[in-house]
Design a protein around this motif. Structure first.
Motif, PDB file in Angstrom:
ATOM      1  N   GLY A   8      -8.342 -37.377  49.065  1.00 25.99           N
ATOM      2  CA  GLY A   8      -7.592 -37.764  50.245  1.00 25.99           C
ATOM      3  C   GLY A   8      -7.649 -36.810  51.411  1.00 25.99           C
ATOM      4  N   ARG A  19      -2.980 -38.971  53.253  1.00 29.41           N
ATOM      5  CA  ARG A  19      -2.307 -39.037  51.959  1.00 29.41           C
ATOM      6  C   ARG A  19      -3.197 -38.400  50.903  1.00 29.41           C
ATOM      7  NH1 ARG A  19      -1.155 -43.947  47.814  1.00 29.41           N
ATOM      8  NH2 ARG A  19       0.943 -43.376  47.117  1.00 29.41           N
ATOM      9  N   TYR A  79       1.421 -37.481  44.670  1.00 30.59           N
ATOM     10  CA  TYR A  79       0.952 -37.836  45.999  1.00 30.59           C
ATOM     11  C   TYR A  79       1.636 -36.940  47.031  1.00 30.59           C
ATOM     12  CZ  TYR A  79      -0.065 -42.126  43.411  1.00 30.59           C
ATOM     13  OH  TYR A  79      -0.503 -43.038  42.483  1.00 30.59           O
TER      14      TYR A  79
END
Length: 121
Positions: A8, A19, A79
């Motif tokens: 990402g 992200r 994340y």
């Protein structure tokens, strides 16, 4: 063998978003805390944010209100949603997992290889 695979990162203009994702593999039963650290050129590695298996989060003051950390325990994935990015956010971002219980035993701490985030003016 525990592995953390990050994805990402990339190049984004100031004010933009990215992200990051990090997935753990390796016959893992549980991970206590997963988090993101970053290291800019010439600077020490610093905590960006982390999250416990129960969902308790911690953020560096510099990213509060802009970054959000989340976690999917079933997918063993963490994340980092980064909004309102600034040039000073430019760094290599590293995923970290600690107190990992695996089929082979206990792993106190493990790092990913890092993913570059570059924020341009």
């Amino acid at each position: 063998q525990v592995q953390l695979v990050e994805s990402g990162g990339g190049l984004v203009q100031a004010g933009g978003s990215l992200r990051l994702s990090c997935t753990a593999s390796g016959s893992i039963f549980s991970i206590n805390v997963m988090g993101w650290y970053r290291q800019a050129p010439g600077k020490q590695r610093e905590l960006v944010a982390d999250i416990s298996s129960g969902g308790t989060t911690k953020y560096a003051d510099s990213v509060k209100g802009r970054f959000t950390i989340s976690r999917d325990n079933g997918k063993k994935t963490v994340y980092l949603q980064m909004n309102s990015l600034k040039p000073e956010d430019t760094a290599v971002y590293y995923c970290n997992a600690n107190r990992i219980v695996t089929k082979s035993g206990y792993v106190p701490d493990h790092w990913g290889q890092g993913t570059q985030v570059t924020v341009s003016l």
